[in-house]
Write a protein that holds these residues in place. Structure first.
Motif, mmCIF file in Angstrom:
data_model
loop_
_atom_site.group_PDB
_atom_site.id
_atom_site.type_symbol
_atom_site.label_atom_id
_atom_site.label_comp_id
_atom_site.label_asym_id
_atom_site.label_seq_id
_atom_site.Cartn_x
_atom_site.Cartn_y
_atom_site.Cartn_z
ATOM 1 N N ASP A 185 3.539 34.235 -1.764
ATOM 2 C CA ASP A 185 3.940 32.898 -2.238
ATOM 3 C C ASP A 185 4.812 32.134 -1.228
ATOM 4 O O ASP A 185 4.911 30.909 -1.310
ATOM 5 N N GLN A 186 5.443 32.851 -0.295
ATOM 6 C CA GLN A 186 6.321 32.184 0.675
ATOM 7 C C GLN A 186 5.562 31.602 1.867
ATOM 8 O O GLN A 186 6.144 30.940 2.725
ATOM 9 N N ASP A 187 4.276 31.882 1.921
ATOM 10 C CA ASP A 187 3.514 31.465 3.105
ATOM 11 C C ASP A 187 3.572 29.960 3.403
ATOM 12 O O ASP A 187 3.654 29.585 4.574
ATOM 13 N N MET A 194 15.534 24.698 6.324
ATOM 14 C CA MET A 194 16.545 25.766 6.342
ATOM 15 C C MET A 194 15.871 27.138 6.373
ATOM 16 O O MET A 194 16.329 28.056 7.051
ATOM 17 N N GLN A 195 14.786 27.279 5.642
ATOM 18 C CA GLN A 195 14.100 28.583 5.635
ATOM 19 C C GLN A 195 13.398 28.848 6.970
ATOM 20 O O GLN A 195 13.090 29.982 7.309
ATOM 21 N N ALA A 196 13.146 27.800 7.738
ATOM 22 C CA ALA A 196 12.516 27.984 9.053
ATOM 23 C C ALA A 196 13.503 28.535 10.090
ATOM 24 O O ALA A 196 13.107 29.238 11.022
ATOM 25 N N ARG A 208 16.120 36.255 0.526
ATOM 26 C CA ARG A 208 16.211 36.211 -0.931
ATOM 27 C C ARG A 208 17.108 35.053 -1.342
ATOM 28 O O ARG A 208 18.245 34.967 -0.894
ATOM 29 N N ALA A 209 16.573 34.177 -2.188
ATOM 30 C CA ALA A 209 17.386 33.098 -2.728
ATOM 31 C C ALA A 209 18.123 33.618 -3.956
ATOM 32 O O ALA A 209 17.491 33.875 -4.984
ATOM 33 N N PRO A 210 19.443 33.822 -3.875
ATOM 34 C CA PRO A 210 20.166 34.406 -5.008
ATOM 35 C C PRO A 210 20.162 33.449 -6.191
ATOM 36 O O PRO A 210 20.624 32.315 -6.070
ATOM 37 N N PHE A 244 18.364 38.844 7.666
ATOM 38 C CA PHE A 244 18.095 38.677 6.224
ATOM 39 C C PHE A 244 18.812 37.415 5.740
ATOM 40 O O PHE A 244 20.033 37.340 5.755
ATOM 41 N N GLN A 245 18.015 36.439 5.333
ATOM 42 C CA GLN A 245 18.590 35.160 4.886
ATOM 43 C C GLN A 245 18.855 35.153 3.382
ATOM 44 O O GLN A 245 18.009 35.589 2.594
ATOM 45 N N PHE A 246 20.019 34.649 2.999
ATOM 46 C CA PHE A 246 20.314 34.370 1.588
ATOM 47 C C PHE A 246 20.490 32.858 1.446
ATOM 48 O O PHE A 246 21.598 32.347 1.609
ATOM 49 N N GLU A 280 21.542 27.873 -1.428
ATOM 50 C CA GLU A 280 21.370 26.510 -1.944
ATOM 51 C C GLU A 280 19.958 26.288 -2.506
ATOM 52 O O GLU A 280 19.725 25.349 -3.262
ATOM 53 N N GLU A 281 19.010 27.160 -2.132
ATOM 54 C CA GLU A 281 17.597 26.891 -2.468
ATOM 55 C C GLU A 281 17.383 26.625 -3.948
ATOM 56 O O GLU A 281 16.858 25.581 -4.347
ATOM 57 N N LYS A 282 17.791 27.553 -4.787
ATOM 58 C CA LYS A 282 17.490 27.418 -6.219
ATOM 59 C C LYS A 282 18.377 26.371 -6.881
ATOM 60 O O LYS A 282 17.996 25.802 -7.900
ATOM 61 N N LEU A 310 12.751 41.307 12.871
ATOM 62 C CA LEU A 310 12.225 41.070 11.525
ATOM 63 C C LEU A 310 13.069 39.994 10.849
ATOM 64 O O LEU A 310 14.268 39.888 11.103
ATOM 65 N N TYR A 311 12.425 39.234 9.997
ATOM 66 C CA TYR A 311 13.139 38.231 9.218
ATOM 67 C C TYR A 311 12.574 38.221 7.806
ATOM 68 O O TYR A 311 11.367 38.131 7.609
ATOM 69 N N THR A 312 13.452 38.363 6.813
ATOM 70 C CA THR A 312 13.029 38.146 5.442
ATOM 71 C C THR A 312 14.215 37.581 4.657
ATOM 72 O O THR A 312 15.247 37.279 5.262
HETATM 73 N N1 TRP Z 1 12.570 31.494 -0.586
HETATM 74 C C1 TRP Z 1 12.837 32.894 -0.799
HETATM 75 C C2 TRP Z 1 13.135 33.123 -2.304
HETATM 76 O O1 TRP Z 1 12.833 32.353 -3.115
HETATM 77 C C3 TRP Z 1 13.979 33.378 0.029
HETATM 78 C C4 TRP Z 1 13.682 33.525 1.501
HETATM 79 C C5 TRP Z 1 14.377 32.915 2.519
HETATM 80 C C6 TRP Z 1 12.694 34.323 2.105
HETATM 81 N N2 TRP Z 1 13.870 33.290 3.721
HETATM 82 C C7 TRP Z 1 12.829 34.150 3.518
HETATM 83 C C8 TRP Z 1 11.700 35.185 1.599
HETATM 84 C C9 TRP Z 1 12.004 34.825 4.399
HETATM 85 C C10 TRP Z 1 10.873 35.844 2.492
HETATM 86 C C11 TRP Z 1 11.018 35.661 3.886
HETATM 87 O O2 TRP Z 1 13.689 34.141 -2.696
#
Ligand code: TRP
Length: 374
Positions: A222-224, A197-199, A79-81, A109-111, A114-116, A75-77
């Motif tokens: 929305d992340q699609d 980076m998110q890929a 959150r951009a802190p 689980f990716q954090f 830098e995204e935001k 699984l991969y998900t």
């Molecule tokens: N871009 C997402 C956000 O704004 C963070 C994120 C990174 C993410 N990798 C993901 C979300 C994979 C869902 C699945 O918080």
């Protein structure tokens, strides 16, 4: 007249038409056949599947085909802190935990810290550092298995990620990013690069293990766009396309449509809110589908479809279908008043948050166990 709405990774607004999104994004609806197939492996389905809160997917059939052949997925998900965690953030993570438990799989689980910073004008690395820590506590508090859960933090794991991100970036053109994210010539070049980076976590475990491994990404719809692009690129760098499963948004308190947002503190419930704050927010702000006067409500009944309190029970806080049905029936008939419905919800949220806050405290000592060591 059709109402306008917008769903991109960086902006969600208007009354979202999920049917339209399915078509526009090109995801598939999760049908009964697929649900039956999942149920074979998990036993009783999670209420978020039964109630179609997770409603769409890409390649979920393939994930199950592989799983049935003994080829486990991960699984991969992420959150951009960039702010505090609210209930809307927790929704897909709670489901992700269920998937991890039922299928016995790893979670990456990716954090992307830098995204935001790249996307928003008012967020600095100082902010993301603080929220990275805070947000990790909320994720850990949900009870993910530390042995099978790996946090990757973009700036801290850059040594591991950057090379892979460049492989991805090489296959993405500016015009692809422009059309996928609505960016224009004025966009900073960091925001154009970010999607690569998110890929990375969608195939990083395959690189680390030296074996191509299927990936399933649970995420809010929305992340699609990120993963649509990722899927286009993966075969070009010799990797599997990641599969995904999408949920709708928990609405803000003020309206049973759109998306809860932590930049609007009054219309979101934060994981750190006290019982008193929860009480105040729900009583004051939770949009009601009830009638203006008690007499009229008792006569004509309320509308649960637009009632935020009812929607929170349906999407998050009342997993018992029978109980939910009874509440719905009583509200529609006018037997259950808005104030009473709100009290049910307040109790549920506060029971949940009291537990969550305890686990969040404990999590302070556990962070290190979750951070991936390369
Ligand atoms: N871009 C997402 C956000 O704004 C963070 C994120 C990174 C993410 N990798 C993901 C979300 C994979 C869902 C699945 O918080």
């Amino acid at each position: 007249m059709e109402e306008k709405f917008k769903v991109t990774p960086w902006e969600v607004s208007g009354k979202i038409d999920y049917n339209k999104l399915i078509k526009e994004f090109g995801v598939s609806r999760i049908d009964e056949i697929l649900l039956k197939r999942i149920e074979k492996h998990t036993g009783k389905l999670h209420f978020m599947l039964r109630r179609k809160i997770f409603f769409a997917h890409r390649d979920l059939k393939w994930i199950l085909d592989e799983y049935e052949k003994g080829n486990k997925f991960f699984l991969y998900t992420g959150r951009a802190p960039s702010g505090p965690i609210h209930l809307g953030h927790l929704l897909p993570w709670i489901f992700t935990k269920w998937l991890q438990d039922k299928f016995g799989v790893e979670l990456w689980f990716q954090f992307p810290d830098e995204e935001k910073v790249l996307i928003k004008n008012n967020i600095t690395f100082k902010d993301t550092e603080k929220y990275l820590h805070e947000n990790m506590l909320d994720v850990i508090a949900l009870g993910f298995d530390p042995k099978r859960t790996h946090f990757i933090i973009d700036t801290k794991h850059a040594n591991l990620m950057y090379k892979e991100a460049c492989e991805v970036a090489k296959k993405i053109t500016f015009s692809m990013v422009k059309s996928s994210f609505g960016l224009n010539e004025q966009a900073n070049i960091g925001s154009i690069f970010y999607t690569s980076m998110q890929a990375v976590p969608a195939f990083l475990p395959s690189i680390i293990k030296g074996k191509k491994t299927p990936c399933l990404i649970p995420h809010a719809i929305d992340q699609d766009p990120h993963f649509r692009l990722t899927r286009d690129i993966m075969p070009k760098i010799g990797q599997y396309k990641p599969a995904s499963i999408q949920c709708s948004f928990l609405p803000p308190l003020s309206k049973a449509e759109g998306k809860m947002s932590s930049s609007e503190a009054q219309t979101s419930i934060l994981t750190t809110d006290s019982p008193k704050e929860v009480e105040r927010k729900i009583r004051k702000y939770a949009f009601s589908g009830g009638k203006d006067t008690i007499e009229e409500h008792k006569k004509k009944g309320g509308n649960p479809d637009v009632d935020v309190s009812f929607q929170y029970l349906r999407m998050f806080f009342e997993p018992d279908d029978e109980k939910l049905k009874q509440i719905e029936k009583d509200y529609k008939s006018g037997k259950l008043l808005t104030s009473e419905l709100k009290e049910i919800l307040i109790k549920k949220i506060n029971t949940f948050l009291t537990e969550h806050q305890k686990k969040r405290e404990k999590a302070k000592k556990e962070i290190d166990k979750f951070i991936y060591k390369n």
